[in-house]
Design an enzyme around this catalytic site. Structure first.
Site, short mmCIF file in Angstrom:
data_model
loop_
_atom_site.label_atom_id
_atom_site.label_comp_id
_atom_site.label_asym_id
_atom_site.label_seq_id
_atom_site.Cartn_x
_atom_site.Cartn_y
_atom_site.Cartn_z
N SER A 141 0.65 -1.15 -0.23
CA SER A 141 0.22 0.25 -0.43
C SER A 141 0.84 1.00 -0.16
O SER A 141 1.94 1.17 0.23
CB SER A 141 -0.50 -0.01 1.32
OG SER A 141 -1.39 1.07 1.05
N TYR A 154 -1.70 -0.01 11.11
CA TYR A 154 -1.83 -0.20 9.64
C TYR A 154 -0.61 -0.10 8.44
O TYR A 154 -0.31 -1.02 8.01
CB TYR A 154 -2.73 0.64 8.91
CG TYR A 154 -3.09 -0.02 7.23
CD1 TYR A 154 -3.72 -1.64 6.67
CD2 TYR A 154 -3.00 0.86 6.03
CE1 TYR A 154 -4.03 -2.06 5.77
CE2 TYR A 154 -3.39 0.48 4.94
CZ TYR A 154 -3.62 -0.55 4.62
OH TYR A 154 -4.24 -0.98 3.34
C1 8X3 Z 1 -5.21 1.75 1.22
C2 8X3 Z 1 -4.63 2.77 0.97
O1 8X3 Z 1 -4.10 5.65 1.57
O2 8X3 Z 1 -6.21 4.91 2.64
O3 8X3 Z 1 -4.23 0.27 1.91
O4 8X3 Z 1 -3.68 3.66 2.94
S1 8X3 Z 1 -4.58 4.39 2.31
#
Ligand code: 8X3
Length: 253
Positions: A141, A154
């Site tokens: 990501s 995340y």
């Molecule tokens: C998803 C993109 O920008 O929301 O992995 O992290 S973001």
């Protein structure tokens, strides 16, 4: 030289980028092992694609190493020689300042995005090394490139994916295995619905005022990477929506 068909195993195939990749691969004649937690979704996809290629279903949660191993070890002989692994399973859970973070959310992200990717890869890499051939595509990501506020865990999980992709490339290149790391930006899937625990209104706001990427946009690049001539490794690709220049920098009209 035999004319063996190409076999790809895709995790997270029951939705989003994984599902779009399965469809793109099927259209390109790549046989599929589609994996996910939701059997009904996988069966619907199998039905849709089986006119194009052979499709085999494996139902498991990538977080459960025992189930991952049992499923992959139990593949029938004709499905065992996996040429391409696409590690697409993973998600975000919650978006909050680190001091307010929910431990269950953290566990979900680290367990699926990092451990799950490792468990599935472990079950498949040995065969690739034995055959001295293979291609692993990890879906990272833009969160793995830059940390953003309220997204520490995340982002950490995706930074781990970036490190694993680099490490895989260092260790597996000598065995004829290519490794591609794909870092998508804002892709409109159920990603934000999951992140916001079913709050569709809040999720829709993430994609308001600009044209987000589609899962098909990402699948196109994955297909390009796996179709590249054998002497070419598409190592690392970052894909933004054209209105986006960093994870939290989006030009909205
Ligand atoms: C998803 C993109 O920008 O929301 O992995 O992290 S973001």
């Amino acid at each position: 030289m035999t004319n063996k068909t190409t076999i790809a195993l895709i995790t997270g195939a029951s939705s989003g980028i994984g599902m779009a990749t399965a469809k793109a691969f099927a259209a390109a004649g790549i046989e599929l092992i589609i994996c996910g937690r939701r059997k009904d979704k996988l069966e619907a996809l199998q039905q849709e694609l089986s006119g194009f290629v052979k499709v085999y279903i494996l139902v498991f949660d990538v977080r459960n190493n025992k189930d991952v191993l049992t499923a992959i070890d139990g593949l029938p002989a004709e499905w065992k020689a996996i040429d391409i692994l696409v590690n697409s399973a993973g998600n975000a859970h919650g978006l909050s300042a680190i001091q307010d973070g929910d431990i269950a959310d953290w566990d979900m992200m680290i367990d699926a995005n990092v451990q799950g990717l490792l468990y599935v890869s472990k079950a498949i890499m040995a065969g690739m090394v034995e055959r001295q051939s293979g291609h692993i595509v990890n879906i990272s990501s833009v969160a793995g490139k830059y940390t953003y506020a309220n997204g520490a865990v995340y982002c950490a999980s995706k930074k781990a994916v970036e490190a694993i992709s680099e490490g895989m490339r260092l260790d597996l290149t000598q065995h004829g295995i290519r490794v591609t790391n794909i870092a998508p930006g804002a892709v409109e899937t159920d990603f934000s619905v999951v992140r916001f625990k079913g709050d569709k209104e809040r999720a829709a706001k993430v994609y308001e005022g600009f044209t987000p990427l589609t899962p098909e946009d990402i699948a196109d690049t994955i297909l390009y990477a796996v179709k590249a001539p054998k002497h070419v490794t598409i190592a690392d690709v970052t894909i933004y929506a054209s209105a986006q220049s960093a994870p939290s920098t989006i030009y909205r009209k």
